[in-house]
Structures are given as C-alpha cells and as structure tokens.
Design an enzyme around this catalytic site. Structure first.
Site, PDB file in Angstrom:
ATOM      1  N   ASN B 222     -35.540 -77.669 -31.299  1.00 48.67           N
ATOM      2  CA  ASN B 222     -35.910 -78.331 -30.100  1.00 48.67           C
ATOM      3  C   ASN B 222     -37.009 -79.575 -30.578  1.00 48.67           C
ATOM      4  O   ASN B 222     -38.182 -79.339 -30.911  1.00 48.67           O
ATOM      5  CB  ASN B 222     -36.996 -77.284 -29.295  1.00 48.67           C
ATOM      6  CG  ASN B 222     -37.602 -77.895 -28.235  1.00 48.67           C
ATOM      7  OD1 ASN B 222     -37.225 -78.935 -27.854  1.00 48.67           O
ATOM      8  ND2 ASN B 222     -38.565 -77.228 -27.441  1.00 48.67           N
ATOM      9  N   CYS B 225     -39.277 -81.038 -26.506  1.00 47.72           N
ATOM     10  CA  CYS B 225     -40.052 -80.586 -25.346  1.00 47.72           C
ATOM     11  C   CYS B 225     -41.279 -81.562 -25.107  1.00 47.72           C
ATOM     12  O   CYS B 225     -41.975 -82.177 -26.029  1.00 47.72           O
ATOM     13  CB  CYS B 225     -40.856 -79.412 -26.027  1.00 47.72           C
ATOM     14  SG  CYS B 225     -41.791 -78.538 -24.694  1.00 47.72           S
ATOM     15  N   ILE B 286     -29.037 -81.283 -22.158  1.00 48.07           N
ATOM     16  CA  ILE B 286     -30.368 -81.980 -22.511  1.00 48.07           C
ATOM     17  C   ILE B 286     -31.313 -81.091 -21.990  1.00 48.07           C
ATOM     18  O   ILE B 286     -31.193 -80.297 -21.517  1.00 48.07           O
ATOM     19  CB  ILE B 286     -30.416 -83.222 -21.352  1.00 48.07           C
ATOM     20  CG1 ILE B 286     -30.110 -82.879 -19.748  1.00 48.07           C
ATOM     21  CG2 ILE B 286     -29.320 -84.320 -21.631  1.00 48.07           C
ATOM     22  CD1 ILE B 286     -30.516 -83.872 -18.890  1.00 48.07           C
TER      23      ILE B 286
HETATM   24  C1  LIG Z   1     -39.417 -72.468 -17.981  1.00 50.46           C
HETATM   25  C2  LIG Z   1     -38.674 -73.054 -19.122  1.00 50.46           C
HETATM   26  C3  LIG Z   1     -38.944 -73.186 -20.246  1.00 50.46           C
HETATM   27  C4  LIG Z   1     -38.129 -73.710 -21.268  1.00 50.46           C
HETATM   28  N1  LIG Z   1     -38.347 -73.436 -22.652  1.00 50.46           N
HETATM   29  C5  LIG Z   1     -37.811 -74.232 -23.663  1.00 50.46           C
HETATM   30  C6  LIG Z   1     -38.008 -73.892 -24.825  1.00 50.46           C
HETATM   31  O1  LIG Z   1     -38.706 -73.069 -25.449  1.00 50.46           O
HETATM   32  N2  LIG Z   1     -37.245 -74.663 -25.804  1.00 50.46           N
HETATM   33  C7  LIG Z   1     -36.332 -75.670 -25.346  1.00 50.46           C
HETATM   34  O2  LIG Z   1     -35.429 -76.036 -26.318  1.00 50.46           O
HETATM   35  N3  LIG Z   1     -36.057 -75.757 -24.154  1.00 50.46           N
HETATM   36  C8  LIG Z   1     -36.802 -75.181 -23.261  1.00 50.46           C
HETATM   37  N4  LIG Z   1     -36.469 -75.403 -21.986  1.00 50.46           N
HETATM   38  C9  LIG Z   1     -35.477 -76.317 -21.531  1.00 50.46           C
HETATM   39  C10 LIG Z   1     -34.273 -75.567 -21.197  1.00 50.46           C
HETATM   40  O3  LIG Z   1     -33.596 -74.887 -22.305  1.00 50.46           O
HETATM   41  C11 LIG Z   1     -32.990 -76.678 -20.759  1.00 50.46           C
HETATM   42  O4  LIG Z   1     -32.852 -77.532 -21.683  1.00 50.46           O
HETATM   43  C12 LIG Z   1     -33.517 -77.243 -19.421  1.00 50.46           C
HETATM   44  O5  LIG Z   1     -34.243 -76.664 -18.688  1.00 50.46           O
HETATM   45  C13 LIG Z   1     -32.067 -78.058 -18.737  1.00 50.46           C
HETATM   46  O6  LIG Z   1     -31.360 -76.747 -18.194  1.00 50.46           O
HETATM   47  P1  LIG Z   1     -31.144 -76.246 -16.847  1.00 50.46           P
HETATM   48  O7  LIG Z   1     -31.672 -77.396 -15.811  1.00 50.46           O
HETATM   49  O8  LIG Z   1     -30.201 -75.439 -16.803  1.00 50.46           O
HETATM   50  O9  LIG Z   1     -32.656 -75.385 -16.943  1.00 50.46           O
HETATM   51  C14 LIG Z   1     -37.254 -74.806 -21.085  1.00 50.46           C
HETATM   52  C15 LIG Z   1     -36.948 -74.888 -19.614  1.00 50.46           C
HETATM   53  C16 LIG Z   1     -37.575 -74.143 -18.770  1.00 50.46           C
HETATM   54  C17 LIG Z   1     -37.370 -74.213 -17.065  1.00 50.46           C
END
Ligand SMILES: Cc1cc2nc3c(=O)[nH]c(=O)nc-3n(C[C@H](O)[C@H](O)[C@H](O)COP(=O)(O)O)c2cc1C
Ligand SMILES: Cc1cc2nc3c(=O)[nH]c(=O)nc-3n(C[C@H](O)[C@H](O)[C@H](O)COP(=O)(O)OP(=O)(O)OC[C@H]3O[C@@H](n4cnc5c(N)ncnc54)[C@H](O)[C@@H]3O)c2cc1C
Ligand code: FES
Lengths: 297, 381
Positions: B222, B225, B286
């Site tokens: 990652n 972030c 993304i």
């Molecule tokens: C509550 C939350 C926590 C997340 N934690 C991480 C994380 O620890 N590492 C990471 O690479 N992405 C993290 N993400 C990003 C998601 O993995 C993903 O890339 C992003 O939310 C887009 O996808 P979605 O629209 O289906 O949620 C997080 C997203 C959310 C909503």
C-alpha cells in the site's frame, strides 16, 4: 446463495413521540429473530433504501418482546428523517442484534462467545451466520443475568436519545428477579419527556429531569443520594463525563454506552474505535457498552 | 462567505501540521497542474492529452504504443487473450454445469476473479457472515512493523453514494498478524494477500521480510494511503520513489508483489509504468481519493483528521477510467477496485482491463457483498 444478514422487516406501528424543536418517533417492527435474541444495550443497523446513503444507521434496541422490536429515533439528519416516513405496513432493512450490551460486558458469557466463534473459525463455515449467531445468543441468554448480585441497587441513567435503551435494561433486570425497589431510573431530557411511561410499570423510583427546569441527571443523583450500587448510563458525552465523576467520587461501578460514527457496525472497518486502558477497541463490537473506568471520554 | 473563513482557519488548526501541509501541497500542486495545462492547452489537463494526441487520452497510450511496435503487439495480444478467455469461459457455460471461473495471477491460481479490498475485510468479523474460502482470494488489512494507533475519531463520514474514511491504518503490527490471524487461515483453501503498510522504506522491507515463509500467498504494497502523514501516499505519488521502493521490496520478497496505486496523481499511467519497470508483478488500483466534508453547524471538518479517503460507488467511473488507461500501457496484471457494488460493476472493471476485482466499501453496507457480487458476476462470464 449466501443469505445476507440484512433482512426486510415489516413496520407494525409508527408513532411520533415529540414534535417540537426535537422530533422523536417510535417504530414497532415485526422482527422475531432479532427480538428473541436482543440483549439490553445492543443495537441494530438500519439501512437506507436509497444507495446514495450507503452507511448503516446504528439504533439502540429500546424494547424487544413477543417478536416485536421497538426502536425510538430522534431526527438528526437525512437518514433519521427518512426513517420517519416509514409507516405501518412499510418495510425497513435491518441487521442485528449487534454489539456487547450492559449485562454482558466483560462477564463470563462474553468469553464463552469468543471461544465459540474461534471454534467455528477453525473449520470454515459453509452456510454461516444465522446458526452461528443463535448459538452465541443462546449461550449469552443462559448466563447473562446469572452474575447479578441480588443485593445490588441498579441505577439506570438515560439522557435524551439515550433514554430508550434503558427500557429494555430495566425490563430485563426486573424479569431476572431484581426487586422493583432496587431498580432506579434517572431520565434527562432537553425539554419535553418521551418514552418515559414504560419505566413506571417497572419501578416507582423514576426521576425525570429536564434542561428547561435547569435540572440534570447528576442533580437528581445528588438529591436522591443514589450513592451505592451499579450505574448504567447512555446519553451525550458531557452527561457521561459528569456521571463518571459522580461514580468515581462514590466508588461506584459505571457501565456506559458510547456513540461513534460507524462504517460497518460489525467490526470489519475499524472506523469506530475508542481509546481504552487496554488499547483501542471497537465501539460496534467490543461495545457500545464499556466499563467507564476503562475508557477515555 | 463567513462559513468559508471559519472552515478554513479551523481546519488548519484541527488537522495538525503534517496532515495540513500534505493537503496544502496536494492542493497547490493540483492547482499548478490545472493552471499550467490550462494555459498551454486553453483547457483542462485531461483535454491537454487529447490535444497532444489529436484524440482521446486512451488513444494517447495507443499512439505511444505505435511508436514502438513491440509495445503495441504486447498490448493488443494481451487484450486479445483476455477476450479469448472470456469467450472460452462463456462457451463452457453452455456445456458444463460446474463452471471453472479460475484465473491465474502471477502464477497463483484463484478460484475466481473476486477478492476483498484491504481494510474492509476482517477474518473473524466478515467470516461470521459468509464462507470467504469461496472467493478467489482474500486481502487482509494493512499491517506495519509495529502496532499503529491510527487517527482519532470520527474516522468515517458518509458522502453521496460513497464514504470518507480516515482510519489511518490502525493495525496490531505484523507480529500480531502472524500470531493471531494467519493460524486461522492455516488449513483453509483460499489465496491470502497481505496488505503491507509502512512509514519508510525500511518499515515496508521489515514487514515483507517477516512475511517470508508464512501462509501468505501474495503481498499487496500500500503506497497509496491518504490517511497517514508520512509514508503511505508519499511513496505513491512520486514515480521515482515508488519505483525505488518496489525494487527494494522485490529483492527481499519470496512471493508475488502487487503494488497498490493511488488515484491522487496527475498521471496514473507513468506511475504504473514506473513500478512495472522496477519489477512489480502486479498492480492493484485504485486506493481512495482524497476528500473532505464539513459539519454544517460548526463549519469544521467531520473527520478528526480533516481529510479522508473517498470510496464507494461514487468513485467507480474514476477507477474504470484509470484501469482502462493503465491496462493498455503495462504488461503485468491488474487487480481492479473502487466502487464495485454489483456483478455488473465487476464485469465492467474486467472489460476495462482488470484481471481480478476487489470489493471494498460494498461489504460495509452488506457483509456478504463479495459473495453476492461473485454470484452476480458469474451471470456475465
Ligand atoms: C475503511 C477502509 C479502510 C481501508 N484500509 C485500507 C488499507 O488498510 N490498505 C489499503 O491498501 N487500502 C485500504 N482501503 C482502500 C480500499 O482497499 C480500496 O482500495 C478503496 O476503498 C476503493 O474500493 P471500494 O470503493 O470498493 O471501497 C480502505 C478503505 C476503507 C473504506
Ligand atoms: C450504538 C449507537 C446507538 C444509537 N442509538 C440511537 C437510538 O436509539 N436512537 C437514535 O435516535 N439515535 C441513536 N444513535 C445515533 C444515530 O445513529 C444517529 O443519530 C444517526 O445515525 C444519524 O443519522 P442521519 O442520517 O439522520 O444523520 P446524518 O448526519 O445525515 O448522517 C450521516 C452519517 O453520519 C452518521 N452519524 C451522524 N450522526 C451520528 C451519531 N450521533 N452517531 C453515530 N453515527 C452518526 C450516520 O449514521 C450516517 O452514516 C445511536 C448511535 C450509536 C453509535
Ligand atoms: S463500524 Fe466498522 S468496525 Fe465498528
């Protein structure tokens, strides 16, 4: 097809409780599975029907009896305003019961539940939750009031929209054999009272306070000299802080229900944490009820 | 007008200097890019690519490919293969009742193309609601060398068809992950992707080294972030820094390395090409888009961290666009994510050029969403 734990339940009755500056309403919902396993202090996730409002609204279980779940909701924003349009015969999407309640925080049944879920996790579960959850509920139901000391006074404090969850707690305590005189209820309102009547069916010791009379729940505690026993409280943070000081002063055990913005409500997103003496914990899963001595308010 | 002032001055105080300077520099660099492309092209930065290539920005990668015929063949044969495999599976549909949806990514076989998005799946909590071994893989929450506290609350705010989160990568640390989480997965038939976080190159390397020889099948790094003040996105917004980290990780990793890209960049294609050149085995994209919401009563940001990452259906078109562009410019596979909430969305992402799809925010509004989306997707394959 795996069943979603979110199900549609029918609204049996709807009622506006107060309609002033503050609007508070009640929904009675036909939800046998939730009502049968609900414990005081637990909550449900209520989902919107419109996908532009993605997140669940956590709402405390105010009452649960004969397969009927009661929610008491104050309008705060779009979601709680939308739910006010639900009328008898409409459906609401709900998941629950969720969280750790007043009578199971940190007790033996809590640990039992943990060991059950880890056993299940060792062998991946084919068609999961419903059975798994009911095992948990059964376990807790069998033991969650057993540890109550019959000689203890139980002081229940609800402030504003924190009043409703005290109802199921009072009822559960009464059902488990606590004498009416050992259940004492202190209610704090901003203005008009709501959802107060049911408490008088359980005990005569009900104290209502209101900001409009310049009297709050701590004034009532002091006036009535409620200085021994265990306190359960749910309400706004300033109230919880004041009650915490009171409990510390009189060396009373205090269990509080916390409010936090949630992403999932079931422990997956780590969105809802609270600082405790044992590190950060999840309000939705480890709480919403915590021992006040453990949390940093 | 008055509110604006209140909001901006208070945001600055609240956000803490690091978060704020990040926001500031982001905002200003964006403004700069926008401004300069506007002057050059009299139009937006996207349009600027269009002008340069006399065609769309997607065509821009094609134009670039034409410059080198090798690249062009590579790209088109990749698209061709994907099309073939989609048709093959489709044919199987008719003749067999037990359908094989399996795919291979970097030599790892997945039962199907669906995984969970990091940070939205927890083994115990999500596992209560469905059998995650039915998924192509599971991606676990980001782990750092030591436990991280994360940001203060509120960490979550709802947005139209989306949400902001500023969890700030709260995690128990890689040792706790190995000790408490991996044993649960030991005898389970599912591909495990560990999501790796760090504040510095050394921290990422530390985690990757500790995960050597463990149950984990793939690593997702990652570098994107938006919610931690140093590290994280700092690596994901500069191509050189991202490439250097990728190369270092590749040297110590004993499993395929997926680099997770941030959408908060001007040119996603060059980021993807940089990490590919540095040896990345796969790209995931993304991560969330930087955003903010204010409380109307106080004029202050809802999130304690002020800014947060936008996810959910609102970002689907951004994800589709970026995956479409990147898949035409790199050779390595792409795990797509961002706003997928139905099987149709997942299929659209595959069509855009992803080999697999992760489900994130959808699982917060329905715990079984990954399984539901898998089942819906099967109708399209
Ligand atoms: C509550 C939350 C926590 C997340 N934690 C991480 C994380 O620890 N590492 C990471 O690479 N992405 C993290 N993400 C990003 C998601 O993995 C993903 O890339 C992003 O939310 C887009 O996808 P979605 O629209 O289906 O949620 C997080 C997203 C959310 C909503
Ligand atoms: C464990 C728990 C139990 C609760 N029990 C009750 C109850 O019994 N009755 C009741 O009326 N209210 C209760 N609340 C508060 C209730 O969840 C919020 O008032 C409600 O979510 C506001 O939603 P909205 O769409 O109207 O507001 P909006 O501001 O439009 O909501 C936007 C987003 O922020 C979240 N949000 C906003 N305010 C709060 C808040 N105070 N707490 C948590 N999330 C919030 C919403 O869930 C939503 O995701 C409880 C909260 C928690 C955490
Ligand atoms: S709301 Fe997601 S972990 Fe509590």
């Amino acid at each position: 097809m795996e069943q979603s734990p979110i199900k549609k339940y029918r609204v049996l009755a709807d009622k506006t409780l107060i309609h002033g500056d503050e609007i508070v309403y009640l929904l009675k919902i036909d939800a046998k599975d939730i009502a049968d396993s609900a414990r005081p202090g637990q909550f449900v996730n209520v989902y919107m029907d419109d996908s532009s409002k993605l997140l669940p609204r956590p709402i405390s279980i105010a009452d649960a009896e004969d397969g009927v779940l009661t929610l008491v909701i104050g309008i705060r924003g779009k979601g709680t305003a939308y739910l006010h349009t639900k009328k008898s015969g409409d459906y609401v999407r709900i998941m629950g019961p969720l969280g750790t309640g007043f009578l199971d925080a940190g007790d033996v049944s809590h640990e039992l539940v943990d060991s059950v879920s880890s056993v299940n996790l060792d062998s991946p579960i084919a068609s999961v939750d419903v059975t798994n959850l009911s095992v948990r509920a059964d376990l807790r139901d069998a033991s969650h009031t057993e540890h109550l000391d019959p000689a203890t006074k139980h002081i229940l404090i609800g402030g504003g929209i924190g009043v409703p969850p005290m109802r199921l707690l009072a009822k559960t305590l009464a059902k488990s054999g606590v004498k009416p005189d050992d259940i004492c209820v202190v209610l704090g309102y901003r203005d008009e009272p709501f959802y107060e009547n049911g408490f008088y069916e359980i005990t005569d010791l009900v104290y209502e306070t209101s900001d409009r009379d310049n009297r709050n729940v701590v004034d009532a505690l002091n006036d009535e000299k409620l200085t021994s026993g265990i306190i359960y409280a749910c309400g706004p943070t300033p109230m919880l802080k004041a009650v915490k000081s009171y409990a510390q002063l009189h060396e009373m055990k205090l269990l509080i229900s916390l409010e936090e913005r949630m992403g999932c409500g079931y422990g997956a997103c780590v969105g809802c944490t609270v600082k405790t003496t044992a590190g950060k914990k999840k309000v939705c899963k480890d709480g919403p009820v915590f021992d006040a001595s453990e949390v940093v308010l | 007008m008055r509110m604006d002032n209140v909001a901006s001055s208070q945001t600055r105080n609240q956000a803490g200097s690091q978060a704020q300077s990040q926001t500031d520099s982001q905002a200003s660099s964006e403004t700069r890019n926008l401004a300069s492309s506007k002057t050059q092209n009299q139009t937006s930065s996207l349009a600027s690519i269009q002008t340069r290539n006399q065609t769309s920005s997607l065509a821009s990668s094609e134009t670039r490919n034409q410059a080198s015929s090798k690249t062009q063949n590579r790209a088109s044969s990749k698209t061709q293969n994907r099309a073939n495999s989609l048709t093959t599976i489709h044919d199987n549909d008719i003749t067999t009742s037990h359908k094989d949806r399996s795919i291979e990514i970097c030599g790892v076989r997945w039962k199907n193309p669906i995984t969970t998005a990091a940070g939205t799946f927890a083994i115990r909590e999500s596992g209560k609601y469905y059998d995650y071994t039915k998924l192509g893989s599971i991606t676990t929450k980001g782990v750092a060398p030591q436990a991280w506290e994360g940001n203060p609350t509120p960490r979550i705010a709802e947005t139209p068809s989306g949400m902001l989160n500023a969890v700030g990568l709260e995690n128990p640390g890689v040792d706790a992950y190995i000790k408490n989480d991996l044993p649960i997965l030991e005898n389970q038939d599912v591909v495990v992707i560990a999501n790796v976080a760090g504040h510095s190159e050394d921290e990422y390397i530390d985690v990757v080294k500790k995960l050597r020889g463990t149950r984990v099948d793939m690593l997702e790094i990652n570098i994107s972030c938006p919610n931690v003040s140093c590290g994280g996105i700092a690596f994901g917004t500069d191509a050189e820094t991202a490439a250097r980290l990728t190369a270092k990780i590749k040297k110590v990793a004993d499993k395929p390395v997926i680099i997770k890209l941030s959408p908060n960049v001007t040119d996603i294609v060059s980021m993807a090409q940089a990490v590919e050149a540095a040896g990345a085995d796969c790209i995931s994209m993304i991560n969330t888009l930087l955003g903010m919401r204010l409380n109307l009563k106080t004029g202050l940001p809802i999130l304690a961290n002020a800014t947060g990452g936008l996810s959910g259906p609102a970002i689907l078109p951004v994800a589709i666009r970026m995956i479409y562009q990147v898949s035409r410019a790199v050779d390595i596979p792409i795990i797509g994510m961002g706003g997928v909430s139905t099987g149709a969305d997942a299929y659209e992402m595959l069509l855009a050029g992803a080999q697999a799809v992760a489900v994130g925010t959808a699982a917060l509004s329905d715990p079984v969403a990954p399984i539901r989306i898998l089942e819906e997707l099967e109708g399209y394959l």
